[in-house]
Scaffold this motif. Structure first.
Motif, PDB file in Angstrom:
ATOM      1  N   LEU A 182       0.691  -1.166  -0.139  1.00 26.13           N
ATOM      2  CA  LEU A 182       0.305   0.648   0.376  1.00 26.13           C
ATOM      3  C   LEU A 182       1.006   1.378   0.051  1.00 26.13           C
ATOM      4  O   LEU A 182      -0.065   1.930  -0.303  1.00 26.13           O
ATOM      5  CB  LEU A 182      -1.307   0.510   1.521  1.00 26.13           C
ATOM      6  CG  LEU A 182      -1.430  -1.268   0.812  1.00 26.13           C
ATOM      7  CD1 LEU A 182      -3.231  -1.211   3.054  1.00 26.13           C
ATOM      8  CD2 LEU A 182      -3.063  -1.095  -0.151  1.00 26.13           C
ATOM      9  N   GLY A 183       2.088   1.465   0.400  1.00 20.31           N
ATOM     10  CA  GLY A 183       3.009   2.128   0.353  1.00 20.31           C
ATOM     11  C   GLY A 183       2.430   4.143   1.562  1.00 20.31           C
ATOM     12  O   GLY A 183       1.962   2.506   2.539  1.00 20.31           O
ATOM     13  N   SER A 184       2.602   4.550   1.613  1.00 16.05           N
ATOM     14  CA  SER A 184       2.708   5.822   2.764  1.00 16.05           C
ATOM     15  C   SER A 184       2.030   6.570   2.368  1.00 16.05           C
ATOM     16  O   SER A 184       2.050   6.621   0.527  1.00 16.05           O
ATOM     17  CB  SER A 184       4.075   6.099   3.034  1.00 16.05           C
ATOM     18  OG  SER A 184       4.409   6.950   3.579  1.00 16.05           O
ATOM     19  N   ALA A 185       1.079   6.941   2.991  1.00 15.28           N
ATOM     20  CA  ALA A 185       0.409   8.562   2.878  1.00 15.28           C
ATOM     21  C   ALA A 185       1.015   9.461   3.623  1.00 15.28           C
ATOM     22  O   ALA A 185       0.572  10.945   3.427  1.00 15.28           O
ATOM     23  CB  ALA A 185      -1.274   8.174   3.165  1.00 15.28           C
ATOM     24  N   ASN A 186       2.440   9.450   4.043  1.00 18.36           N
ATOM     25  CA  ASN A 186       2.846  10.901   4.115  1.00 18.36           C
ATOM     26  C   ASN A 186       4.231  10.082   4.112  1.00 18.36           C
ATOM     27  O   ASN A 186       5.203   9.445   4.555  1.00 18.36           O
ATOM     28  CB  ASN A 186       3.318  10.350   6.447  1.00 18.36           C
ATOM     29  CG  ASN A 186       3.558  11.901   6.384  1.00 18.36           C
ATOM     30  OD1 ASN A 186       4.543  12.583   6.136  1.00 18.36           O
ATOM     31  ND2 ASN A 186       2.813  12.513   7.996  1.00 18.36           N
ATOM     32  N   GLU A 187       5.195  11.344   3.260  1.00 12.51           N
ATOM     33  CA  GLU A 187       6.157  10.910   2.547  1.00 12.51           C
ATOM     34  C   GLU A 187       7.622  11.518   4.215  1.00 12.51           C
ATOM     35  O   GLU A 187       8.577  11.508   3.525  1.00 12.51           O
ATOM     36  CB  GLU A 187       6.483  12.518   1.262  1.00 12.51           C
ATOM     37  CG  GLU A 187       6.053  13.367   1.406  1.00 12.51           C
ATOM     38  CD  GLU A 187       6.156  14.436   0.008  1.00 12.51           C
ATOM     39  OE1 GLU A 187       6.461  15.355   0.639  1.00 12.51           O
ATOM     40  OE2 GLU A 187       6.687  14.048  -1.051  1.00 12.51           O
ATOM     41  N   ASN A 188       6.883  12.050   4.619  1.00  8.35           N
ATOM     42  CA  ASN A 188       8.106  12.855   5.816  1.00  8.35           C
ATOM     43  C   ASN A 188       8.054  11.470   7.218  1.00  8.35           C
ATOM     44  O   ASN A 188       9.034  11.893   7.441  1.00  8.35           O
ATOM     45  CB  ASN A 188       7.331  14.418   6.250  1.00  8.35           C
ATOM     46  CG  ASN A 188       7.551  15.269   5.709  1.00  8.35           C
ATOM     47  OD1 ASN A 188       8.339  15.044   4.020  1.00  8.35           O
ATOM     48  ND2 ASN A 188       6.331  16.144   5.420  1.00  8.35           N
ATOM     49  N   LEU A 189       7.208  10.453   6.709  1.00 10.10           N
ATOM     50  CA  LEU A 189       7.503   9.618   8.330  1.00 10.10           C
ATOM     51  C   LEU A 189       7.516   7.932   7.364  1.00 10.10           C
ATOM     52  O   LEU A 189       6.678   7.826   6.184  1.00 10.10           O
ATOM     53  CB  LEU A 189       6.167   9.920   9.140  1.00 10.10           C
ATOM     54  CG  LEU A 189       6.576  10.960  10.132  1.00 10.10           C
ATOM     55  CD1 LEU A 189       5.325  10.880  10.612  1.00 10.10           C
ATOM     56  CD2 LEU A 189       7.388  10.449  10.905  1.00 10.10           C
ATOM     57  N   PRO A 190       8.112   7.253   8.010  1.00 12.04           N
ATOM     58  CA  PRO A 190       7.861   5.482   7.791  1.00 12.04           C
ATOM     59  C   PRO A 190       6.602   5.063   7.123  1.00 12.04           C
ATOM     60  O   PRO A 190       5.685   5.616   7.958  1.00 12.04           O
ATOM     61  CB  PRO A 190       9.307   4.823   8.101  1.00 12.04           C
ATOM     62  CG  PRO A 190       9.499   5.920   8.859  1.00 12.04           C
ATOM     63  CD  PRO A 190       9.273   7.216   8.980  1.00 12.04           C
ATOM     64  N   ALA A 191       6.357   4.750   6.891  1.00  8.79           N
ATOM     65  CA  ALA A 191       5.177   3.873   6.341  1.00  8.79           C
ATOM     66  C   ALA A 191       4.881   2.723   7.630  1.00  8.79           C
ATOM     67  O   ALA A 191       3.280   2.177   7.977  1.00  8.79           O
ATOM     68  CB  ALA A 191       4.934   2.722   5.380  1.00  8.79           C
ATOM     69  N   PHE A 192       5.441   2.338   7.958  1.00  3.86           N
ATOM     70  CA  PHE A 192       5.949   1.093   9.461  1.00  3.86           C
ATOM     71  C   PHE A 192       6.870   1.306  10.117  1.00  3.86           C
ATOM     72  O   PHE A 192       7.890   1.642   9.857  1.00  3.86           O
ATOM     73  CB  PHE A 192       6.113  -0.216   8.214  1.00  3.86           C
ATOM     74  CG  PHE A 192       6.963  -1.433   9.486  1.00  3.86           C
ATOM     75  CD1 PHE A 192       5.739  -1.161  10.393  1.00  3.86           C
ATOM     76  CD2 PHE A 192       7.189  -2.537   9.430  1.00  3.86           C
ATOM     77  CE1 PHE A 192       5.930  -2.663  11.312  1.00  3.86           C
ATOM     78  CE2 PHE A 192       7.284  -3.528  10.303  1.00  3.86           C
ATOM     79  CZ  PHE A 192       6.420  -3.609  11.255  1.00  3.86           C
TER      80      PHE A 192
END
Length: 481
Positions: A182-192
């Motif tokens: 699903l990737g990340s919805a916040n480019e400034n924080l890791p997805a996990f």
């Protein structure tokens, strides 16, 4: 500039490696002909397209209670054990099921009832013990699954099985699969993101591979947040090193990495570039999310006084809410100390006191902020505990061994039914008699709630397509809203 770098790298590689590589000779050619061609191809070319349906949950917080919480002291009320207290576990109930080496040494398996009072809470009438008063107040928002089971009877394989879908180390963790799919919805924080309680008993070890990426690209591994001045290791600049210095260094490093990628075609190089860039952005985003000065007193009162102490379970629950607000896709909390083979009454009382209020507060906090509807909250461990006492049973003390045949978890929000209890165990609390839920079923359902078909979220590695649920797993439709 890049042309000179490319030629320099190529010359270095040739000078240093010619004699060594040449010594491999025909043997290396023969080996190469036997290995699958996929081993050397670009993983980006092999990523399956994830068929997304409309997700019920946009993010997950997984409150993992490491060590195996006793369902019989928390949520699975068994009054029949009061009548059978002290008597030996009947062979007709055990049915020859596997015991640990610790229980197998006992001449008898004396049944033990919980000394704690149970009551029904809320409109749903869900049972909870006096050890879980705060959770009792939110049962109408919870979905209890009392029929979980696993094949793994020892901690390390059981933990690994829950977190990666396989009892052997090396597979990607559940959070890494979610990040990959699903990737990340916040480019400034890791997805996990992962947090481990600093205030928990260190009874069973936790390994970084439990949140590792396995054979998935390294950018999908979990990033551990820690207590203290540096929540992420090596993120801060050294003394005398400015942000502009770091930016210049990363730009030069990026040029070198891009040259290396062009020469050798190693897809992991691009992952390294992405991770360096993420780390640079995190230098601003992490201090902001880690600054609790904007949280009012009533929030700390909700989570408990220890929420003011970074790194405690309560503080990590509060931090999880802040990360979820910023659309981090998968937040995992680990709290150790539930492996209570002896002295269970004293130990479990402390554990519940340390976790009950904060777990319930997280559900309440997400709900009042309008986040619970699309956030999936999960609470549970790697297995349950036996209905008999391990070791000597006395008036005031007992312990419980590992029990993989049935145990309790709960879920909330994100597309699961509220105020229900799913599954049932027998009157002894030893076997499942209704709606069994396997670990792979739980994993398949979690991915489904995120809008992902668990059978189609795959990754090809060494000639085989792998997935979180391996070759098993079915949706637990009875809990879906």
């Amino acid at each position: 500039m890049k042309e000179k770098l490319a030629q320099s790298l190529a010359d270095t590689f040739n000078r240093r490696s010619f004699l060594n590589k040449a010594s491999w000779g025909l043997g290396s050619l023969a080996l190469g002909s036997l290995l699958p061609s996929q081993l050397f191809s670009n993983p980006a070319e092999r990523i399956e397209t994830v068929p997304n349906r409309a997700p019920k949950a946009k993010r997950v917080v997984y409150l993992f209670q490491s060590g195996g919480p006793s369902q019989l002291e928390t949520f699975d009320y068994k009054p029949y054990l009061e009548k059978m207290h002290g008597k030996d576990l009947p062979a007709s109930v055990r049915k020859g099921q596997r015991l640990t080496s610790m229980s197998a040494q006992q001449s008898a398996l004396p049944l033990v009832s919980s000394p704690y009072k149970f009551a029904q809470y809320g409109k749903s009438g869900a049972w909870a013990s006096e050890l879980m008063p705060y959770t009792g107040k939110v049962v109408d928002d919870l979905c209890f699954i009392k029929s979980m089971y696993t094949e793994q009877i020892n901690h390390d394989p059981a933990l690994t099985f829950f977190q990666t879908g396989n009892q052997l180390a090396g597979r990607p963790s559940i959070g890494s699969w979610v990040s990959y799919g699903l990737g990340s919805a916040n480019e400034n924080l890791p997805a996990f993101i992962v947090m481990v309680s600093k205030d928990a008993p260190q009874d069973q070890p936790l390994y970084a591979r439990l949140w590792g990426n396995g054979f998935l690209p390294s950018k999908h591994q979990g990033v551990q947040f820690r207590s203290g001045n540096d929540p992420v290791l090596y993120l801060s600049n050294p003394n005398g090193y400015s942000s502009s210095d770091r930016r210049s260094m990363l730009d030069a490093l990026k040029d070198l990495n891009q040259v290396q990628e062009e020469i050798y075609g190693d897809p992991e190089v691009s992952n390294h570039i992405a991770q360096y860039e993420m780390a640079f952005r995190m230098q601003t985003s992490v201090p902001e999310v880690n600054d609790l000065s904007d949280e009012p007193d009533w929030v700390f009162d909700l989570y408990g006084e220890s929420a003011r102490n970074p790194g405690t379970y309560a503080a990590n629950c509060l931090m999880a809410r802040r990360l979820l607000e910023r659309d981090v896709k998968f937040v995992q909390l680990y709290h150790q100390g539930w492996d209570q083979h002896g002295n269970l009454p004293k130990s479990i009382t402390k554990q519940c006191k340390a976790t009950d209020q904060a777990s319930a507060a997280l559900v309440q906090d997400l709900k009042q902020r309008g986040l619970l509807d699309d956030t999936l909250v999960v609470w549970g461990g790697e297995f349950g505990r036996t209905n008999y006492s391990q070791g000597k049973l006395t008036k005031d003390n007992y312990g419980r061994d590992h029990h993989p045949r049935c145990f309790t978890m709960w879920m909330a929000g994100g597309g699961v039914k509220r105020g229900i209890t799913y599954g049932e165990t027998d009157e002894f609390g030893y076997n499942i008699i209704k709606n069994p839920v396997h670990v792979h079923d739980f994993q398949a359902t979690l991915l489904h709630l995120l809008g992902v078909d668990h059978e189609k979220l795959t990754y090809e590695f060494q000639g085989r397509r792998f997935r979180l649920t391996d070759v098993e797993g079915k949706l637990v439709k009875g809990i879906l809203a």
